[in-house]
Design a protein around this motif. Structure first.
Motif, PDB file in Angstrom:
ATOM      1  N   ILE A  72       9.826 -12.439  -8.556  1.00 20.55           N
ATOM      2  CA  ILE A  72       9.007 -11.555  -7.738  1.00 20.55           C
ATOM      3  C   ILE A  72       8.959 -10.177  -8.379  1.00 20.55           C
ATOM      4  O   ILE A  72       9.969  -9.683  -8.889  1.00 20.55           O
ATOM      5  CB  ILE A  72       9.579 -11.429  -6.313  1.00 20.55           C
ATOM      6  CG1 ILE A  72       9.629 -12.789  -5.615  1.00 20.55           C
ATOM      7  CG2 ILE A  72       8.767 -10.436  -5.478  1.00 20.55           C
ATOM      8  CD1 ILE A  72      10.351 -12.758  -4.283  1.00 20.55           C
ATOM      9  N   VAL A  73       7.786  -9.551  -8.348  1.00 15.82           N
ATOM     10  CA  VAL A  73       7.656  -8.143  -8.714  1.00 15.82           C
ATOM     11  C   VAL A  73       6.832  -7.472  -7.619  1.00 15.82           C
ATOM     12  O   VAL A  73       5.933  -8.090  -7.033  1.00 15.82           O
ATOM     13  CB  VAL A  73       6.986  -7.954 -10.098  1.00 15.82           C
ATOM     14  CG1 VAL A  73       5.551  -8.457 -10.089  1.00 15.82           C
ATOM     15  CG2 VAL A  73       7.034  -6.499 -10.528  1.00 15.82           C
ATOM     16  N   VAL A  74       7.170  -6.243  -7.302  1.00 10.74           N
ATOM     17  CA  VAL A  74       6.434  -5.475  -6.299  1.00 10.74           C
ATOM     18  C   VAL A  74       5.498  -4.514  -7.015  1.00 10.74           C
ATOM     19  O   VAL A  74       5.884  -3.863  -7.994  1.00 10.74           O
ATOM     20  CB  VAL A  74       7.401  -4.689  -5.390  1.00 10.74           C
ATOM     21  CG1 VAL A  74       6.637  -3.721  -4.481  1.00 10.74           C
ATOM     22  CG2 VAL A  74       8.232  -5.645  -4.555  1.00 10.74           C
ATOM     23  N   PHE A  75       4.254  -4.432  -6.528  1.00  6.46           N
ATOM     24  CA  PHE A  75       3.305  -3.452  -7.063  1.00  6.46           C
ATOM     25  C   PHE A  75       2.826  -2.577  -5.911  1.00  6.46           C
ATOM     26  O   PHE A  75       2.205  -3.067  -4.964  1.00  6.46           O
ATOM     27  CB  PHE A  75       2.112  -4.133  -7.731  1.00  6.46           C
ATOM     28  CG  PHE A  75       1.236  -3.178  -8.503  1.00  6.46           C
ATOM     29  CD1 PHE A  75       1.497  -2.901  -9.828  1.00  6.46           C
ATOM     30  CD2 PHE A  75       0.171  -2.534  -7.889  1.00  6.46           C
ATOM     31  CE1 PHE A  75       0.711  -2.011 -10.548  1.00  6.46           C
ATOM     32  CE2 PHE A  75      -0.625  -1.642  -8.593  1.00  6.46           C
ATOM     33  CZ  PHE A  75      -0.351  -1.382  -9.924  1.00  6.46           C
ATOM     34  N   ILE A  76       3.146  -1.276  -5.996  1.00  6.42           N
ATOM     35  CA  ILE A  76       2.701  -0.312  -4.992  1.00  6.42           C
ATOM     36  C   ILE A  76       1.325   0.185  -5.407  1.00  6.42           C
ATOM     37  O   ILE A  76       1.178   0.906  -6.395  1.00  6.42           O
ATOM     38  CB  ILE A  76       3.693   0.858  -4.869  1.00  6.42           C
ATOM     39  CG1 ILE A  76       5.086   0.341  -4.506  1.00  6.42           C
ATOM     40  CG2 ILE A  76       3.210   1.855  -3.815  1.00  6.42           C
ATOM     41  CD1 ILE A  76       6.160   1.411  -4.517  1.00  6.42           C
ATOM     42  N   ASN A  77       0.317  -0.210  -4.644  1.00  5.36           N
ATOM     43  CA  ASN A  77      -1.073   0.101  -4.966  1.00  5.36           C
ATOM     44  C   ASN A  77      -1.519   1.381  -4.252  1.00  5.36           C
ATOM     45  O   ASN A  77      -0.869   1.877  -3.357  1.00  5.36           O
ATOM     46  CB  ASN A  77      -1.952  -1.083  -4.550  1.00  5.36           C
ATOM     47  CG  ASN A  77      -3.370  -0.963  -5.065  1.00  5.36           C
ATOM     48  OD1 ASN A  77      -3.631  -0.294  -6.067  1.00  5.36           O
ATOM     49  ND2 ASN A  77      -4.308  -1.603  -4.385  1.00  5.36           N
ATOM     50  N   MET A 130       4.098   0.699 -10.033  1.00  5.14           N
ATOM     51  CA  MET A 130       3.142   1.485  -9.249  1.00  5.14           C
ATOM     52  C   MET A 130       1.827   1.612 -10.008  1.00  5.14           C
ATOM     53  O   MET A 130       1.801   1.539 -11.238  1.00  5.14           O
ATOM     54  CB  MET A 130       3.696   2.890  -8.976  1.00  5.14           C
ATOM     55  CG  MET A 130       4.972   2.940  -8.183  1.00  5.14           C
ATOM     56  SD  MET A 130       5.493   4.664  -7.896  1.00  5.14           S
ATOM     57  CE  MET A 130       5.863   5.196  -9.572  1.00  5.14           C
ATOM     58  N   GLY A 131       0.747   1.847  -9.256  1.00  2.00           N
ATOM     59  CA  GLY A 131      -0.534   2.060  -9.914  1.00  2.00           C
ATOM     60  C   GLY A 131      -1.684   2.089  -8.935  1.00  2.00           C
ATOM     61  O   GLY A 131      -1.494   2.208  -7.719  1.00  2.00           O
ATOM     62  N   SER A 189       0.847  -1.191   0.000  1.00  2.00           N
ATOM     63  CA  SER A 189       0.000   0.000   0.000  1.00  2.00           C
ATOM     64  C   SER A 189       0.878   1.234   0.000  1.00  2.00           C
ATOM     65  O   SER A 189       1.848   1.313   0.761  1.00  2.00           O
ATOM     66  CB  SER A 189      -0.910   0.005   1.230  1.00  2.00           C
ATOM     67  OG  SER A 189      -1.598   1.246   1.324  1.00  2.00           O
ATOM     68  N   ALA A 190       0.545   2.191  -0.849  1.00  6.46           N
ATOM     69  CA  ALA A 190       1.345   3.415  -0.933  1.00  6.46           C
ATOM     70  C   ALA A 190       1.362   4.161   0.393  1.00  6.46           C
ATOM     71  O   ALA A 190       2.272   4.943   0.664  1.00  6.46           O
ATOM     72  CB  ALA A 190       0.800   4.325  -2.035  1.00  6.46           C
TER      73      ALA A 190
END
Length: 680
Positions: free
Chosen positions: A268-273, A309-310, A244-245
């Motif tokens: 692995i990839v990180v996604f900042i939601n 990010m998204g 979480s951002a």
């Protein structure tokens, strides 16, 4: 290789199977099975309330499919299968716990917690046991007499709607709470006994079949949910860690990353939601991303994990038209701050304009939101990584084996046709001689297999002795301490003992021993190859195939699985219980004995796993080679002499067609493959 290539390989393999001999057919059938079941899996993991479920909805294009309210889930792993090998494209299966699986959940969780303990772990097992018992109690209240009959069973629904899903995976009201429970509602009816949900879809917008998994959140107040997520980590090929951002890379996140690193998991990839909720927009998001990258570098060392990010909320609007919480100015500002996404947006708008229908303002806004959400970028990133990784290697190996069979059949049929066309028939194949030669070669392979197995067992037996001596010496040095001052007797509530050097040494030992075994196997395989080729050349009228070398890739590229080394040693992490012992000397002696035993078990697991994996790879190499030899030597003719030449021509034409089709799928043997063969 694309999904089209995979399907084409399956078609060609099935075509080859129709006229193959028994040995070749068995091996090709295995290839068909492997290709048909080639379905990589992607797990979304992260803390609760990070927005995983809504993010998955956007990632898969299944808007609002997974419930995304604050707390919808119970202890349920949900697998969403896209393009499942079975051909199923709708409905779902729900698998229920049995008593053994509940107990295994508790036991396996203890092992994972011991790897990276914290101050809360001392009471977690007790809490999880209590929560499992509470689940059973709720299930009995909800299900009544059917409770016992349902354990260990599963339900298969041909069609599935949101109400069905709610019955199996959503928490629902507590039936023991008369104030909140609605007796007429069946929401959560089966949730407490549901172990896993499998939901089926067509392939959708993915380039190849895959499974997307939604996991319960880590750092969940209901610890059993966290336990399910942690234990599922070994089941997937790729991981999207959702942050979480607002609270990116918290202590719980770092603990999850360390665990994944220790388990030696896949990509692995990180996604900042939730970047849409940051007051400073793209600028604040950039700072968050930079902090995450720095944190991963400090925590994991040379980390090469990509960070995207998204906003799942923007993707939700793009898919549903629900504008709740969406600021269109923020969406456009985000695109302006990210030139690559802006280009995707502008190119997409131009494409929309070229379409048959009118272009609407809402359509453009929703398209902009989807691009800004980062979900298309995440989808491309994941599918490309999977395509370039293990999936590509599996397809390449399948192609190599099929091509070996095809080239062998082409050469055999060409030789048969040439023999039938000779005027004096001097090149006619002697079936008895061929069968005798094939039998001798099979005996050679069996004999050499015994030699390689004995040699491997000798090396590994010696390794066990060296490993045990290494463990005993290293554990004694750590537990007894320098100058006999054991850290176990130092003042303080608890003691940590550092066995990292021992683990590193055990890894070196297993790697060194398996390298010796691998090289000796390759030497014996080379000898088999040379003797077999000499026997073939001795046959009357024999002509060497274009490429009849043994494919030893499965053995040549073997690397031992060292996952067992990540296993925690309970005594090395927590020794509070030692204070209850009376004798200082017995404290050290007992601790040393217990730790030695645990590390010896780890060493045994390392060696046993290596032996099993090497034998499996050796069998693959030799099964393929024997099947290839059978294809070279088997002589198939028609029932009458008058049509023998016509049938031989048909066989040659068919072999030529299959070889050409395989070349079309993958192209000619490339330079790197040629170098690999030369290296053998």
């Amino acid at each position: 290789m694309s999904e089209t290539s995979r399907r084409e390989l399956i078609r060609i393999a099935e075509d080859m199977n129709e006229t193959s001999n028994d040995e070749t057919r068995q091996f090709i059938s295995r290839i068909v099975g492997d290709l048909s079941g080639l379905k990589p899996s992607i797990a979304f993991v992260g803390q609760i309330k990070a927005g995983k479920s809504r993010l998955i909805n956007g990632f898969t294009g299944q808007a609002e499919y997974l419930p995304s309210d604050v707390n919808p889930w119970t202890t349920v792993i949900t697998d969403m299968h896209f393009g499942h090998p079975s051909g199923r494209t709708e409905g779902a299966e729900f698998h229920f716990f049995d008593n053994h699986q509940w107990q295994a959940l508790i036991a396996e969780g203890e092992e994972l917690r011991n790897m990276f303990p914290d101050e809360e772990d001392s009471y977690k097992r007790e809490m999880i046991e209590e929560q499992v018992e509470a689940m059973k109690t709720r299930a009995r209240l909800r299900l009544g007499d059917s409770y016992e009959q349902l354990l260990g069973q599963h339900h298969d629904l041909e069609d599935l709607n949101s109400d069905d899903l709610a019955r199996y995976v959503c928490a629902g009201d507590d039936p023991s709470d008369s104030e909140t429970h609605d007796p007429g509602s069946d929401r959560g009816l089966y949730s407490d006994i549901t172990r896993k949900a499998e939901v089926y879809f067509d392939i959708g917008h993915f380039p190849f079949p895959l499974t997307v998994t939604d996991t319960p959140g880590v750092n969940d107040p209901l610890l059993i949910r966290e336990e399910i997520s942690r234990q599922y980590l070994k089941e997937s090929d790729f991981f999207v860690v959702v942050l979480s951002a607002h609270q990116a890379l918290s202590r719980a996140d770092l603990k999850l990353f360390r665990l994944m690193q220790a388990l030696e998991l896949g990509q692995i990839v990180v996604f900042i939601n939730r970047v849409d909720e940051l007051g400073g927009g793209a600028e604040d998001a950039g700072k968050v991303r930079s902090d995450v990258l720095d944190g991963l570098e400090q925590a994991l060392g040379n980390s090469d994990i990509d960070v995207l990010m998204g906003s799942a909320q923007w993707a939700h609007y793009a898919l549903t038209g629900d504008e709740t919480g969406v600021n269109h100015d923020d969406v456009l500002a985000w695109l302006r701050a990210h030139p690559e996404q802006m280009k995707q947006y502008l190119d997409g708008v131009e494409e929309i304009k070229q379409g048959p229908g009118p272009i609407s303002r809402e359509g453009v806004l929703r398209f902009a939101a989807m691009i800004a959400s980062g979900l298309p970028d995440l989808r491309r990133h994941v599918t490309q990584a999977l395509a370039d990784g293990p999936r590509s290697e599996q397809l390449r190996m399948a192609w190599q084996h099929l091509n070996s069979f095809a080239q062998g059949e082409l050469e055999r049929s060409q030789a048969e046709l040439r023999a039938l066309e000779s005027e004096d028939g001097s090149a006619t194949v002697d079936l008895d001689e061929n069968n005798k030669t094939l039998g001798e070669l099979r005996a050679l392979v069996a004999e050499k297999t015994e030699v390689m197995t004995r040699d491997m067992d000798d090396v590994l037996a010696n390794l066990r002795g060296v490993m045990d001596d290494t463990v005993a010496e290293a554990v004694s040095a750590v537990v007894r301490g320098p100058d006999g001052n054991s850290p176990l007797l130092a003042k303080g509530a608890e003691t940590e003992l550092n066995f990292t050097p021992l683990r590193d040494r055990m890894r070196e030992l297993i790697q060194g021993a398996t390298q010796v075994v691998r090289q000796r196997m390759l030497s014996e395989l080379y000898a088999i190859d040379m003797q077999a080729n000499a026997a073939l050349r001795a046959l009357p009228g024999w002509q060497d195939p274009v490429d009849n070398r043994m494919n030893t890739s499965a053995v040549r590229w073997f690397r031992p699985d060292t996952t067992a080394l990540t296993r925690g040693i309970t005594v090395e992490l927590r020794v509070n219980w030692l204070s209850r012992l009376i004798s200082r000397k017995s404290v050290v002696t007992r601790a040393e004995r217990m730790i030695v035993q645990e590390f010896e078990l780890i060493g045994d697991d390392l060696i046993d796993t290596a032996r099993e994996n090497m034998m499996e790879r050796l069998k693959t190499v030799l099964d393929h080679y024997v099947a290839l030899l059978g294809g070279y030597l088997e002589h198939r003719t028609g029932s009458g002499e008058t049509n023998a030449q016509a049938e031989a021509q048909d066989a040659f034409d068919r072999a030529r067609r299959i070889a050409d089709e395989l070349e079309t799928v993958f192209g000619p043997v490339r330079a790197d493959e040629g170098q690999a063969k030369a290296a053998e």
